[in-house]
Write an enzyme that holds these catalytic residues in place. Structure first.
Site, PDB file in Angstrom:
ATOM      1  N   ILE A   1       0.855  -1.191   0.000  1.00  0.00           N
ATOM      2  CA  ILE A   1       0.000   0.000   0.000  1.00  0.00           C
ATOM      3  C   ILE A   1       0.896   1.247   0.000  1.00  0.00           C
ATOM      4  CG2 ILE A   1      -1.890   1.183   1.174  1.00  0.00           C
ATOM      5  CD1 ILE A   1      -2.711  -1.462   2.397  1.00  0.00           C
ATOM      6  N   PRO A   2       1.473   1.566  -1.163  1.00  0.00           N
ATOM      7  CA  PRO A   2       2.338   2.750  -1.239  1.00  0.00           C
ATOM      8  C   PRO A   2       1.573   4.044  -0.948  1.00  0.00           C
ATOM      9  CG  PRO A   2       2.523   1.404  -3.235  1.00  0.00           C
ATOM     10  CD  PRO A   2       1.379   0.874  -2.441  1.00  0.00           C
ATOM     11  N   HIS A   3       2.200   4.903  -0.177  1.00  0.00           N
ATOM     12  CA  HIS A   3       1.620   6.216   0.147  1.00  0.00           C
ATOM     13  C   HIS A   3       2.752   7.162   0.515  1.00  0.00           C
ATOM     14  CE1 HIS A   3       1.813   3.824   3.826  1.00  0.00           C
ATOM     15  NE2 HIS A   3       1.951   4.953   4.485  1.00  0.00           N
ATOM     16  N   GLY A   4       2.446   8.436   0.584  1.00  0.00           N
ATOM     17  CA  GLY A   4       3.467   9.441   0.866  1.00  0.00           C
ATOM     18  C   GLY A   4       3.838   9.524   2.334  1.00  0.00           C
TER      19      GLY A   4
END
Length: 145
Positions: A62-65
């Site tokens: 779950i890529p996120h900043g």
């Protein structure tokens, strides 16, 4: 009117990606191209991966900043990418489902909890991978209220 958090345009099925960086960029670019985030948010997604992997287990990441990327988010949104052949996220962790997140304010917490509910059932991960249409994936997430 606010954008839909997850629409057909935010989903790409059966993609081939060769590296973790390419996978994170691909997931982030969907969010950029659909107007959810500023372009520099993708760099913050990669920065997050350097701090700690967004690999969640069960072939999901779950890529996120990073926290300081919040100002780069225009609207809360998700991107979903399936990679049937998988991509190595390091340490032998193979990812087949990528879910990119951009959350405005604290909205990401609600979005994350919905995702967690869907992904807590291993069969749902398989349903995402086996989905023949983008609508099937949207329906899976819509079941969670």
């Amino acid at each position: 009117m606010a954008k839909e958090i997850l629409s057909k345009e935010n989903i790409d099925l059966n993609v081939t990606l060769s590296s973790k960086e390419e996978a994170v960029r691909y997931t982030g670019e969907i969010l950029v191209n659909k107007g959810y985030v500023e372009a520099s948010y993708v760099d913050k997604m990669l920065e997050r991966e350097e701090l700690t992997s967004t690999f969640m287990g069960n072939n999901v990441a779950i890529p996120h900043g990073t926290e300081d990327a919040k100002g780069l988010v225009k609207e809360t949104g998700l991107s979903v990418v399936t990679i049937p052949d998988g991509v190595d996220f390091g340490d032998g962790n193979i990812v087949k489902v990528l879910i990119g997140i951009a959350g405005k304010g604290d909205e990401h917490l609600e979005v994350l909890s919905k995702i967690a509910i869907v992904l807590s059932e291993e069969e749902n991960i398989q349903k995402i991978l086996d989905a023949g249409s983008k609508e099937e994936i949207i329906a899976l997430f819509d079941e969670v209220n």
